[in-house]
Write a protein that holds these residues in place. Structure first.
Motif, PDB file in Angstrom:
ATOM      1  N   VAL A  12       0.863  -1.184   0.000  1.00  8.21           N
ATOM      2  CA  VAL A  12       0.000   0.000   0.000  1.00  8.21           C
ATOM      3  C   VAL A  12       0.895   1.230   0.000  1.00  8.21           C
ATOM      4  O   VAL A  12       2.094   1.138   0.265  1.00  8.21           O
ATOM      5  N   GLY A  13       0.267   2.369  -0.302  1.00  6.96           N
ATOM      6  CA  GLY A  13       1.049   3.592  -0.373  1.00  6.96           C
ATOM      7  C   GLY A  13       0.708   4.567   0.732  1.00  6.96           C
ATOM      8  O   GLY A  13      -0.434   4.622   1.207  1.00  6.96           O
ATOM      9  N   SER A  14       1.723   5.342   1.145  1.00  2.29           N
ATOM     10  CA  SER A  14       1.501   6.444   2.083  1.00  2.29           C
ATOM     11  C   SER A  14       1.829   7.739   1.343  1.00  2.29           C
ATOM     12  O   SER A  14       2.894   7.857   0.727  1.00  2.29           O
ATOM     13  N   ILE A  15       0.901   8.706   1.394  1.00  5.47           N
ATOM     14  CA  ILE A  15       0.991   9.890   0.538  1.00  5.47           C
ATOM     15  C   ILE A  15       0.750  11.152   1.366  1.00  5.47           C
ATOM     16  O   ILE A  15      -0.203  11.212   2.158  1.00  5.47           O
ATOM     17  N   LEU A  16       1.589  12.155   1.168  1.00  2.95           N
ATOM     18  CA  LEU A  16       1.378  13.477   1.761  1.00  2.95           C
ATOM     19  C   LEU A  16       0.902  14.410   0.647  1.00  2.95           C
ATOM     20  O   LEU A  16       1.615  14.628  -0.337  1.00  2.95           O
ATOM     21  N   VAL A  17      -0.312  14.967   0.808  1.00  2.86           N
ATOM     22  CA  VAL A  17      -0.898  15.887  -0.176  1.00  2.86           C
ATOM     23  C   VAL A  17      -0.737  17.313   0.335  1.00  2.86           C
ATOM     24  O   VAL A  17      -1.164  17.630   1.457  1.00  2.86           O
ATOM     25  N   VAL A  18      -0.148  18.174  -0.492  1.00  2.40           N
ATOM     26  CA  VAL A  18       0.100  19.567  -0.098  1.00  2.40           C
ATOM     27  C   VAL A  18      -0.558  20.484  -1.129  1.00  2.40           C
ATOM     28  O   VAL A  18      -0.195  20.449  -2.325  1.00  2.40           O
ATOM     29  N   ASP A  19      -1.517  21.295  -0.683  1.00  6.05           N
ATOM     30  CA  ASP A  19      -2.224  22.217  -1.596  1.00  6.05           C
ATOM     31  C   ASP A  19      -2.863  23.305  -0.759  1.00  6.05           C
ATOM     32  O   ASP A  19      -3.491  23.024   0.272  1.00  6.05           O
ATOM     33  N   ASP A  20      -2.706  24.577  -1.188  1.00  3.61           N
ATOM     34  CA  ASP A  20      -3.274  25.685  -0.421  1.00  3.61           C
ATOM     35  C   ASP A  20      -4.765  25.846  -0.673  1.00  3.61           C
ATOM     36  O   ASP A  20      -5.452  26.567   0.063  1.00  3.61           O
TER      37      ASP A  20
END
Length: 462
Positions: A12-20
């Motif tokens: 499985v994947g671990s994801i950090l989403v960054v968006d203002d």
């Protein structure tokens, strides 16, 4: 279980989403969570760096245009923290320039806004496949680094040797490895270490015959500054460096009486002082030694301490000479051909049968080490990708057949003593060098077998 192993197995994947943009970010986070991924989010680059301080994701998915810290700056700082982090950037400005800028800043993939969710899922899947491959490579490296040294062979002597190593390795017992030069005593020592619970601790090898008495004691126990001429600073010895692990002392029969006394004291107390020092140091080190001398005879002649001999010889492992395991020669040959083909960037397409016959009929006084040197020579010399008997040194071709125990036996026509020698040596090899079993099979006394073997060795017939 290591982190690398865990990621490969859970898949499985671990994801950090960054968006203002909060709404766009939340939709993307929910999509990825619905796909089963572990997702964290951050509203800007600074908050993302805070998350990265405590958590390393598989993928950093970030917008390119953000206030305060844009995606390019975030990528650079994230890569400083995790050089191999997989990064995907998103931008509403779909142009070649922004794509090039993103890739230069360290992005692995590039997405344009408004996002096409199918494209997002395909890009994430592709990126995670890259992550999986990297992690699988890490797992393979972990296994390779912890693998015990390979002892090549399927003969009875080798099977017996491996069985004995398996029994001895988990213990704390001191081991004395005996055998002729070139039979792989250090490889046995390394395998004992790697298969023990000390395998992840240091393994220190020291060849005692190569050092003077003063230097040997300094290597073993260390020395204080000014202990002798040239001792410009305090130095830790091998016993301190190997704490928790194993120290292998090769050619132990060569050490001086003074060093024997100090080594005996260490074996009794596991304590020592550095040369020129008075501070007692305690360590937990397993001792494995080796010699090609007969230490029992050295004790009788007064050249080796009897009490030290018994301390060292708690477990004795004898490495078999190559002439008693001739059936392993083709396996060893193939192993060394593969090894030196890789090292010399050569492709060996064929090995002539006459080459193999010469190897099998030679006595190998230098044992496996000599065979390895011969194979390396053959690989280096061949220009056609075919190894032939012409690539053998004269020492092998002139001797093979003249001393091999079965090469001069022809029935009828051979003398009775030749037939007897053939029967004894062939049976002795088949039993893995067991003189008692040889005597039982042939229906004679063990004493007679031992007497005959001594005669054959003295005559240079084995």
């Amino acid at each position: 279980m290591s982190a690398a192993s865990e990621i490969v197995e859970r898949n499985v994947g671990s994801i950090l989403v960054v968006d203002d943009e909060a709404s766009a970010r939340q939709v993307l986070v929910q999509l990825l969570r619905d796909d089963g991924h572990h997702v964290e989010e951050a509203a800007d680059g600074f908050k993302a760096l805070g998350v990265l301080q405590d958590w390393r994701p598989d993928i950093l998915l970030t917008d390119l245009k953000m206030p305060l810290m844009d995606g390019v700056q975030l990528l650079k700082k994230a890569r400083e923290m995790y050089p191999d982090l997989t990064c995907i950037v998103m931008t509403a400005f779909a142009s070649v320039d922004t794509a090039v800028q993103a890739m230069k800043s360290g992005a692995n993939e590039y997405l344009t806004k408004p996002l096409n969710f199918e494209a997002v899922e395909l890009t994430i899947e592709r990126a995670l496949e890259r992550v999986r491959l990297v992690k699988e490579l890490e797992v393979l490296r972990e296994k390779a680094n912890t693998a015990a040294p390979q002892i090549v062979g399927n003969s009875a002597p080798v099977k017996h040797l491996l069985q004995l190593i398996d029994q001895v390795a988990p213990s704390r017992a001191t081991v004395l490895i005996t055998g002729e030069s070139g039979t792989g005593k250090e490889m046995v020592a390394r395998r004992i270490h790697e298969m023990s619970n000390r395998g992840r601790k240091p393994f220190m090898a020291l060849h005692c015959a190569a050092l003077t008495e003063t230097l040997l004691e300094s290597e073993l126990f260390g020395h204080e500054k000014g202990a002798f001429t040239g001792a410009a600073s305090t130095r830790r010895g091998r016993f301190e460096e190997a704490d928790g692990g194993t120290i292998f002392l090769d050619e132990i029969g060569e050490i001086s009486p003074s060093t024997q006394v100090k080594l005996l004291r260490f074996l009794q107390t596991r304590e020592f002082e550095r040369v020129g020092g008075n501070q007692t140091i305690s360590v937990d080190v397993r001792i494995v030694t080796a010699t090609n001398r007969n230490l029992a005879e050295e004790v009788q002649k007064g050249r080796f301490r009897e009490d030290l001999y018994y301390r060292l010889n708690v477990i004795n492992i004898e490495t078999p000479p190559l002439r008693t395991r001739r059936s392993d020669i083709p396996l060893l040959m193939r192993h060394f051909v593969d090894k030196y083909s890789r090292e010399n960037s050569k492709t060996i397409q064929e090995i002539d049968s006459e080459f193999v016959r010469e190897l099998e009929s030679y006595d190998w006084p230098g044992n496996v080490r000599e065979l390895e040197n011969v194979i390396e020579r053959a690989v280096v010399l061949t220009e056609s990708g075919r190894i032939t008997a012409d690539h053998l040194p004269r020492t092998v071709t002139q001797s093979s057949g003249s001393k091999a125990w079965g090469s001069d036996v022809v029935i009828p026509g051979s003398r009775l003593e030749d037939l007897e020698r053939y029967a004894i040596l062939a049976t002795y090899e088949s039993t893995g060098g067991d003189s008692a079993e040889t005597a039982q099979i042939l229906g004679v006394s063990q004493r007679k077998i031992q007497y005959k073997l001594r005669d054959y060795r003295d005559a240079g017939l084995v």
